[in-house]
Design a protein around this motif. Structure first.
Motif, PDB file in Angstrom:
ATOM      1  N   ARG A  15       0.852  -1.189   0.000  1.00 56.51           N
ATOM      2  CA  ARG A  15       0.000   0.000   0.000  1.00 56.51           C
ATOM      3  C   ARG A  15       0.889   1.241   0.000  1.00 56.51           C
ATOM      4  N   ILE A  16       0.562   2.211  -0.811  1.00 54.64           N
ATOM      5  CA  ILE A  16       1.255   3.495  -0.835  1.00 54.64           C
ATOM      6  C   ILE A  16       0.274   4.540  -0.312  1.00 54.64           C
ATOM      7  N   SER A  18       0.103   8.499   0.055  1.00 52.31           N
ATOM      8  CA  SER A  18       0.750   9.737  -0.356  1.00 52.31           C
ATOM      9  C   SER A  18       0.915  10.676   0.828  1.00 52.31           C
ATOM     10  N   GLY A  19       2.030  11.369   0.852  1.00 47.83           N
ATOM     11  CA  GLY A  19       2.264  12.354   1.895  1.00 47.83           C
ATOM     12  C   GLY A  19       1.210  13.444   1.926  1.00 47.83           C
ATOM     13  N   SER A  20       0.534  13.657   0.806  1.00 51.97           N
ATOM     14  CA  SER A  20      -0.515  14.678   0.759  1.00 51.97           C
ATOM     15  C   SER A  20      -1.874  14.124   1.185  1.00 51.97           C
ATOM     16  N   ASP A  21      -1.915  12.816   1.563  1.00 53.78           N
ATOM     17  CA  ASP A  21      -3.175  12.173   1.913  1.00 53.78           C
ATOM     18  C   ASP A  21      -3.159  11.611   3.334  1.00 53.78           C
ATOM     19  N   LEU A  22      -2.401  12.235   4.235  1.00 57.94           N
ATOM     20  CA  LEU A  22      -2.345  11.758   5.613  1.00 57.94           C
ATOM     21  C   LEU A  22      -3.623  12.129   6.358  1.00 57.94           C
ATOM     22  N   ASP A  23      -3.981  11.317   7.345  1.00 56.85           N
ATOM     23  CA  ASP A  23      -5.201  11.508   8.124  1.00 56.85           C
ATOM     24  C   ASP A  23      -4.897  12.308   9.387  1.00 56.85           C
ATOM     25  N   VAL A  24      -5.372  13.539   9.454  1.00 49.91           N
ATOM     26  CA  VAL A  24      -5.145  14.389  10.630  1.00 49.91           C
ATOM     27  C   VAL A  24      -6.238  14.199  11.678  1.00 49.91           C
ATOM     28  N   ASN A  25      -7.186  13.311  11.406  1.00 47.57           N
ATOM     29  CA  ASN A  25      -8.249  13.011  12.361  1.00 47.57           C
ATOM     30  C   ASN A  25      -7.735  11.969  13.360  1.00 47.57           C
ATOM     31  N   THR A  26      -6.748  12.386  14.143  1.00 48.32           N
ATOM     32  CA  THR A  26      -6.088  11.529  15.121  1.00 48.32           C
ATOM     33  C   THR A  26      -5.901  12.336  16.396  1.00 48.32           C
ATOM     34  N   PRO A  27      -5.764  11.687  17.547  1.00 43.50           N
ATOM     35  CA  PRO A  27      -5.570  12.466  18.777  1.00 43.50           C
ATOM     36  C   PRO A  27      -4.405  13.442  18.653  1.00 43.50           C
ATOM     37  N   GLN A  28      -4.612  14.659  19.115  1.00 43.40           N
ATOM     38  CA  GLN A  28      -3.615  15.717  19.003  1.00 43.40           C
ATOM     39  C   GLN A  28      -3.182  16.172  20.395  1.00 43.40           C
ATOM     40  N   THR A  29      -2.022  16.754  20.458  1.00 38.32           N
ATOM     41  CA  THR A  29      -1.495  17.350  21.677  1.00 38.32           C
ATOM     42  C   THR A  29      -1.127  18.786  21.344  1.00 38.32           C
ATOM     43  N   PRO A  30      -1.560  19.749  22.157  1.00 41.59           N
ATOM     44  CA  PRO A  30      -1.196  21.143  21.859  1.00 41.59           C
ATOM     45  C   PRO A  30       0.316  21.296  21.688  1.00 41.59           C
ATOM     46  N   ALA A  36      -1.796  10.452  10.649  1.00 43.84           N
ATOM     47  CA  ALA A  36      -1.631   9.012  10.443  1.00 43.84           C
ATOM     48  C   ALA A  36      -1.443   8.683   8.970  1.00 43.84           C
ATOM     49  N   ALA A  37      -0.529   7.779   8.706  1.00 45.92           N
ATOM     50  CA  ALA A  37      -0.303   7.282   7.350  1.00 45.92           C
ATOM     51  C   ALA A  37      -0.666   5.802   7.265  1.00 45.92           C
ATOM     52  N   ILE A  38      -0.048   5.000   8.114  1.00 41.40           N
ATOM     53  CA  ILE A  38      -0.263   3.551   8.091  1.00 41.40           C
ATOM     54  C   ILE A  38      -1.026   3.141   9.343  1.00 41.40           C
ATOM     55  N   THR A  39      -2.288   2.744   9.158  1.00 40.68           N
ATOM     56  CA  THR A  39      -3.149   2.261  10.228  1.00 40.68           C
ATOM     57  C   THR A  39      -3.907   1.050   9.701  1.00 40.68           C
ATOM     58  N   HIS A  40      -4.682   0.413  10.555  1.00 40.47           N
ATOM     59  CA  HIS A  40      -5.489  -0.705  10.080  1.00 40.47           C
ATOM     60  C   HIS A  40      -6.510  -0.229   9.044  1.00 40.47           C
ATOM     61  N   ALA A  41      -7.189   0.856   9.343  1.00 45.04           N
ATOM     62  CA  ALA A  41      -8.230   1.358   8.445  1.00 45.04           C
ATOM     63  C   ALA A  41      -7.678   1.819   7.101  1.00 45.04           C
ATOM     64  N   ARG A  42      -6.510   2.409   7.093  1.00 42.05           N
ATOM     65  CA  ARG A  42      -5.961   2.985   5.867  1.00 42.05           C
ATOM     66  C   ARG A  42      -5.163   1.992   5.040  1.00 42.05           C
ATOM     67  N   ALA A  43      -4.469   1.053   5.692  1.00 41.68           N
ATOM     68  CA  ALA A  43      -3.572   0.173   4.938  1.00 41.68           C
ATOM     69  C   ALA A  43      -3.691  -1.298   5.328  1.00 41.68           C
ATOM     70  N   GLY A  44      -4.489  -1.615   6.345  1.00 42.97           N
ATOM     71  CA  GLY A  44      -4.633  -2.995   6.783  1.00 42.97           C
ATOM     72  C   GLY A  44      -3.606  -3.425   7.818  1.00 42.97           C
ATOM     73  N   ALA A  45      -2.789  -2.499   8.313  1.00 43.63           N
ATOM     74  CA  ALA A  45      -1.774  -2.841   9.319  1.00 43.63           C
ATOM     75  C   ALA A  45      -2.461  -3.332  10.585  1.00 43.63           C
ATOM     76  N   SER A  46      -1.876  -4.351  11.220  1.00 38.75           N
ATOM     77  CA  SER A  46      -2.470  -4.868  12.450  1.00 38.75           C
ATOM     78  C   SER A  46      -1.544  -4.760  13.651  1.00 38.75           C
ATOM     79  N   LYS A  47      -0.248  -4.564  13.444  1.00 41.01           N
ATOM     80  CA  LYS A  47       0.702  -4.551  14.553  1.00 41.01           C
ATOM     81  C   LYS A  47       1.484  -3.262  14.685  1.00 41.01           C
ATOM     82  N   LEU A  48       1.240  -2.284  13.817  1.00 45.43           N
ATOM     83  CA  LEU A  48       1.966  -1.027  13.932  1.00 45.43           C
ATOM     84  C   LEU A  48       1.138   0.124  13.410  1.00 45.43           C
TER      85      LEU A  48
END
Length: 157
Positions: A15-16, A18-30, A36-48
């Motif tokens: 799975r590729i 793109s750097g322009s397609d990262l998911d910013v809907n992730t917990p943030q810290t001020p 997020a780039a590689i997650t289960h939902a986006r790429a099928g990753a299960s361990k990282l």
């Protein structure tokens, strides 16, 4: 050779993201932005989990740890300073090309060592859960803007 058809690999292979397609809907810290780039939902990753983080100039996070997760950061741009320990008594800096390993449960604080440019890093974690446990440890770091907790993270322990 596998008995799996080539159609299987088309849907379940490399799975590729793109750097322009990262998911910013992730917990943030001020003071720190995660994407997020590689997650289960986006790429099928299960361990990282993998993504990017940006720390604004002269900003720092509060003390926290990531539970059982191991974390690796690769500094792309800027100068990062890390404090860790029960009282954040240990300190090191990292720059472009450096890798940082944060073991499970280690109290730490990330900060930008420079007042004029952000720190940009690639982050890889050993699990999918966005674990951030904020801690009530005063920073010994002088002169940087304190970060607040946000609604995505637990209150300091």
């Amino acid at each position: 050779m596998s008995d799996v058809s080539s159609d299987h690999w088309r849907d379940h292979g490399v799975r590729i993201v793109s750097g322009s397609d990262l998911d910013v809907n992730t917990p943030q810290t001020p003071g720190m932005s995660r994407a997020a780039a590689i997650t289960h939902a986006r790429a099928g990753a299960s361990k990282l989990w993998a993504g990017t983080v940006t720390v604004q100039p002269a900003a720092r996070t509060g003390a926290h740890h990531h539970g059982e997760l191991e974390t690796v950061l690769y500094i792309v741009r800027g100068r990062a300073r890390f404090r860790w320990g029960d009282h954040l008594e240990y300190v090191e800096e990292a720059g472009p090309g450096d890798f940082i390993y944060v073991p499970p449960y280690v109290p730490h604080q990330e900060m930008n060592a420079r007042p004029d440019e952000p720190v940009e890093a690639v982050v890889v974690r050993s699990g999918q859960e966005p674990i951030v446990v904020n801690l009530d440890i005063a920073s010994p770091e002088p002169g940087l803007q304190d970060a607040r907790t946000d609604p995505f993270h637990s209150k300091p322990c």
